[in-house]
Design a protein around this motif. Structure first.
Motif, PDB file in Angstrom:
ATOM      1  N   PHE A  97       0.832  -1.192   0.000  1.00 59.98           N
ATOM      2  CA  PHE A  97       0.000   0.000   0.000  1.00 59.98           C
ATOM      3  C   PHE A  97       0.868   1.243   0.000  1.00 59.98           C
ATOM      4  N   SER A  98       0.497   2.210  -0.806  1.00 59.29           N
ATOM      5  CA  SER A  98       1.161   3.509  -0.764  1.00 59.29           C
ATOM      6  C   SER A  98       0.970   4.107   0.624  1.00 59.29           C
ATOM      7  N   LYS A  99       2.028   4.686   1.165  1.00 59.55           N
ATOM      8  CA  LYS A  99       1.891   5.290   2.488  1.00 59.55           C
ATOM      9  C   LYS A  99       0.954   6.491   2.467  1.00 59.55           C
ATOM     10  N   ALA A 100       0.788   7.088   1.288  1.00 56.76           N
ATOM     11  CA  ALA A 100      -0.119   8.223   1.179  1.00 56.76           C
ATOM     12  C   ALA A 100      -1.583   7.789   1.189  1.00 56.76           C
ATOM     13  N   ARG A 101      -1.815   6.505   0.919  1.00 57.59           N
ATOM     14  CA  ARG A 101      -3.197   6.001   0.874  1.00 57.59           C
ATOM     15  C   ARG A 101      -3.304   4.692   1.657  1.00 57.59           C
ATOM     16  N   PHE A 102      -2.662   4.647   2.795  1.00 55.50           N
ATOM     17  CA  PHE A 102      -2.660   3.433   3.595  1.00 55.50           C
ATOM     18  C   PHE A 102      -4.054   3.165   4.167  1.00 55.50           C
ATOM     19  N   PRO A 103      -4.585   1.927   4.006  1.00 53.99           N
ATOM     20  CA  PRO A 103      -5.948   1.618   4.476  1.00 53.99           C
ATOM     21  C   PRO A 103      -5.979   1.300   5.970  1.00 53.99           C
ATOM     22  N   ASN A 104      -5.897   2.348   6.770  1.00 55.52           N
ATOM     23  CA  ASN A 104      -5.829   2.175   8.225  1.00 55.52           C
ATOM     24  C   ASN A 104      -6.912   1.254   8.770  1.00 55.52           C
ATOM     25  N   GLN A 105      -8.149   1.527   8.360  1.00 52.23           N
ATOM     26  CA  GLN A 105      -9.277   0.779   8.912  1.00 52.23           C
ATOM     27  C   GLN A 105      -9.163  -0.704   8.569  1.00 52.23           C
ATOM     28  N   ARG A 106      -8.800  -1.003   7.351  1.00 52.14           N
ATOM     29  CA  ARG A 106      -8.695  -2.393   6.937  1.00 52.14           C
ATOM     30  C   ARG A 106      -7.609  -3.142   7.710  1.00 52.14           C
ATOM     31  N   VAL A 107      -6.507  -2.477   7.968  1.00 48.62           N
ATOM     32  CA  VAL A 107      -5.382  -3.136   8.634  1.00 48.62           C
ATOM     33  C   VAL A 107      -5.597  -3.238  10.140  1.00 48.62           C
ATOM     34  N   TYR A 108      -6.101  -2.167  10.765  1.00 48.19           N
ATOM     35  CA  TYR A 108      -6.144  -2.109  12.220  1.00 48.19           C
ATOM     36  C   TYR A 108      -7.505  -2.402  12.852  1.00 48.19           C
ATOM     37  N   ALA A 109      -8.561  -2.459  12.043  1.00 52.42           N
ATOM     38  CA  ALA A 109      -9.889  -2.650  12.624  1.00 52.42           C
ATOM     39  C   ALA A 109      -9.993  -3.965  13.388  1.00 52.42           C
ATOM     40  N   ASP A 110     -10.861  -3.972  14.383  1.00 55.23           N
ATOM     41  CA  ASP A 110     -11.121  -5.189  15.147  1.00 55.23           C
ATOM     42  C   ASP A 110     -11.655  -6.259  14.204  1.00 55.23           C
ATOM     43  N   THR A 111     -11.423  -7.516  14.546  1.00 51.84           N
ATOM     44  CA  THR A 111     -11.904  -8.634  13.734  1.00 51.84           C
ATOM     45  C   THR A 111     -12.641  -9.627  14.622  1.00 51.84           C
ATOM     46  N   PRO A 112     -13.590 -10.363  14.087  1.00 51.84           N
ATOM     47  CA  PRO A 112     -14.384 -11.286  14.895  1.00 51.84           C
ATOM     48  C   PRO A 112     -13.658 -12.583  15.210  1.00 51.84           C
ATOM     49  N   SER A 113     -12.493 -12.784  14.615  1.00 46.24           N
ATOM     50  CA  SER A 113     -11.717 -14.006  14.846  1.00 46.24           C
ATOM     51  C   SER A 113     -10.249 -13.638  15.031  1.00 46.24           C
ATOM     52  N   PRO A 114      -9.427 -14.543  15.549  1.00 47.16           N
ATOM     53  CA  PRO A 114      -8.002 -14.246  15.747  1.00 47.16           C
ATOM     54  C   PRO A 114      -7.283 -14.085  14.410  1.00 47.16           C
ATOM     55  N   GLN A 115      -6.705 -12.932  14.198  1.00 45.35           N
ATOM     56  CA  GLN A 115      -5.970 -12.663  12.974  1.00 45.35           C
ATOM     57  C   GLN A 115      -4.634 -12.013  13.294  1.00 45.35           C
ATOM     58  N   LEU A 116      -3.827 -11.879  12.253  1.00 44.32           N
ATOM     59  CA  LEU A 116      -2.464 -11.380  12.413  1.00 44.32           C
ATOM     60  C   LEU A 116      -2.146 -10.429  11.270  1.00 44.32           C
ATOM     61  N   ARG A 117      -1.429  -9.356  11.593  1.00 48.81           N
ATOM     62  CA  ARG A 117      -0.928  -8.441  10.587  1.00 48.81           C
ATOM     63  C   ARG A 117       0.595  -8.344  10.752  1.00 48.81           C
ATOM     64  N   LEU A 118       1.320  -8.727   9.707  1.00 53.85           N
ATOM     65  CA  LEU A 118       2.777  -8.588   9.681  1.00 53.85           C
ATOM     66  C   LEU A 118       3.094  -7.409   8.777  1.00 53.85           C
ATOM     67  N   ILE A 119       3.839  -6.431   9.290  1.00 53.35           N
ATOM     68  CA  ILE A 119       4.003  -5.173   8.564  1.00 53.35           C
ATOM     69  C   ILE A 119       5.469  -4.768   8.463  1.00 53.35           C
ATOM     70  N   THR A 120       5.870  -4.343   7.277  1.00 52.17           N
ATOM     71  CA  THR A 120       7.201  -3.776   7.078  1.00 52.17           C
ATOM     72  C   THR A 120       7.102  -2.752   5.964  1.00 52.17           C
ATOM     73  N   CYS A 121       8.242  -2.245   5.484  1.00 53.89           N
ATOM     74  CA  CYS A 121       8.210  -1.258   4.417  1.00 53.89           C
ATOM     75  C   CYS A 121       8.429  -1.905   3.071  1.00 53.89           C
ATOM     76  N   GLY A 122       8.123  -1.171   2.012  1.00 50.40           N
ATOM     77  CA  GLY A 122       8.287  -1.697   0.674  1.00 50.40           C
ATOM     78  C   GLY A 122       8.298  -0.582  -0.344  1.00 50.40           C
ATOM     79  N   GLY A 123       8.250  -0.940  -1.612  1.00 46.64           N
ATOM     80  CA  GLY A 123       8.294   0.046  -2.663  1.00 46.64           C
ATOM     81  C   GLY A 123       9.697   0.597  -2.840  1.00 46.64           C
ATOM     82  N   SER A 124       9.792   1.722  -3.505  1.00 45.07           N
ATOM     83  CA  SER A 124      11.095   2.345  -3.741  1.00 45.07           C
ATOM     84  C   SER A 124      11.460   3.234  -2.557  1.00 45.07           C
TER      85      SER A 124
END
Length: 227
Positions: free
Chosen positions: A176-203
């Motif tokens: 995801f472009s940092k200028a248009r990062f989907p905060n809600q999609r990544v950080y929103a609560d979920t009804p089941s146990p989930q995981l988000r692994l995050i690092t940097c990318g692109g140029s």
């Protein structure tokens, strides 16, 4: 480089433990903002977009995951992350919100270390556990260098303090472009146990001293067993 989460408002100092987690995480997602993995040569320049208020909007979850309502673990801190497909075998450190209002990064002098946001849920609890790691440091490649190489179906194992190994299956890996990062999609609560692994990318933008994108691996809890 260092991992930081921008914050217009401070997220809660600790994760909610019972009823009300969904509402608090919706509010916390506003404070968490965009994950920024900073380059080794200096801090990120300028601010990052903030999530608008979402109190009246229904939460948006990550990619669909198989129902695992019956598989929910109690809270327990993670000890070690294993992703054999990309050669990851790393210990955890805790990450918290610093004085700047941003999530502190894992120490930049350790290339084989991942950080868990201790203010959120632990891996295996109901909700989305947040794990961040460097893609490189001043000394060279780091723990999440190959994170973007993961595919749907890749396995992720997290050994916890309580002796359980929580096994996750990757649903998708997206940039995801940092200028248009989907905060809600990544950080929103979920009804089941989930995981988000995050690092940097692109140029790498030398003017801003920052990478242009974030890489996020979305995963769901698939099984759990004693180590």
């Amino acid at each position: 480089m260092a991992a930081q989460l921008s914050s217009g408002t401070n997220p809660p100092a600790s994760a909610p433990r019972s009823v009300g987690r969904s509402m608090l995480w919706a509010i916390a997602s506003i404070g968490l903002g965009v994950v920024v993995i900073l380059n080794s040569s200096g801090p990120s320049a300028g601010g990052v977009p903030q999530l608008p208020p979402v109190v009246a909007a229904p939460p948006t979850y990550g990619p669909p995951a198989p129902p695992v309502a019956s598989l929910v673990l109690p809270r327990s801190a993670p000890k070690r992350l294993s992703i054999p497909q990309i050669g990851v075998d790393a210990p955890f450190t805790t990450l918290s919100i610093g004085a700047s209002g941003r999530l502190d990064a894992p120490p930049a002098n350790n290339s084989n270390l991942v950080g868990w946001f201790v203010g959120g849920v632990s891996p295996g609890e109901r909700g989305a556990a947040i794990v961040a790691g460097h893609v490189d440091t001043k000394t060279g490649p780091a723990v999440f260098l190959q994170l973007s190489k993961l595919k749907a179906g890749s396995k992720v194992a997290i050994t916890r303090e309580d002796g359980m190994v929580a096994s996750f299956v990757v649903d998708s890996v997206e940039s995801f472009s940092k200028a248009r990062f989907p905060n809600q999609r990544v950080y929103a609560d979920t009804p089941s146990p989930q995981l988000r692994l995050i690092t940097c990318g692109g140029s790498y933008d030398r003017k801003k001293k920052d990478y242009t994108e974030n890489v996020v691996a979305f995963a769901h809890l698939d099984s759990a067993q004693h180590a």
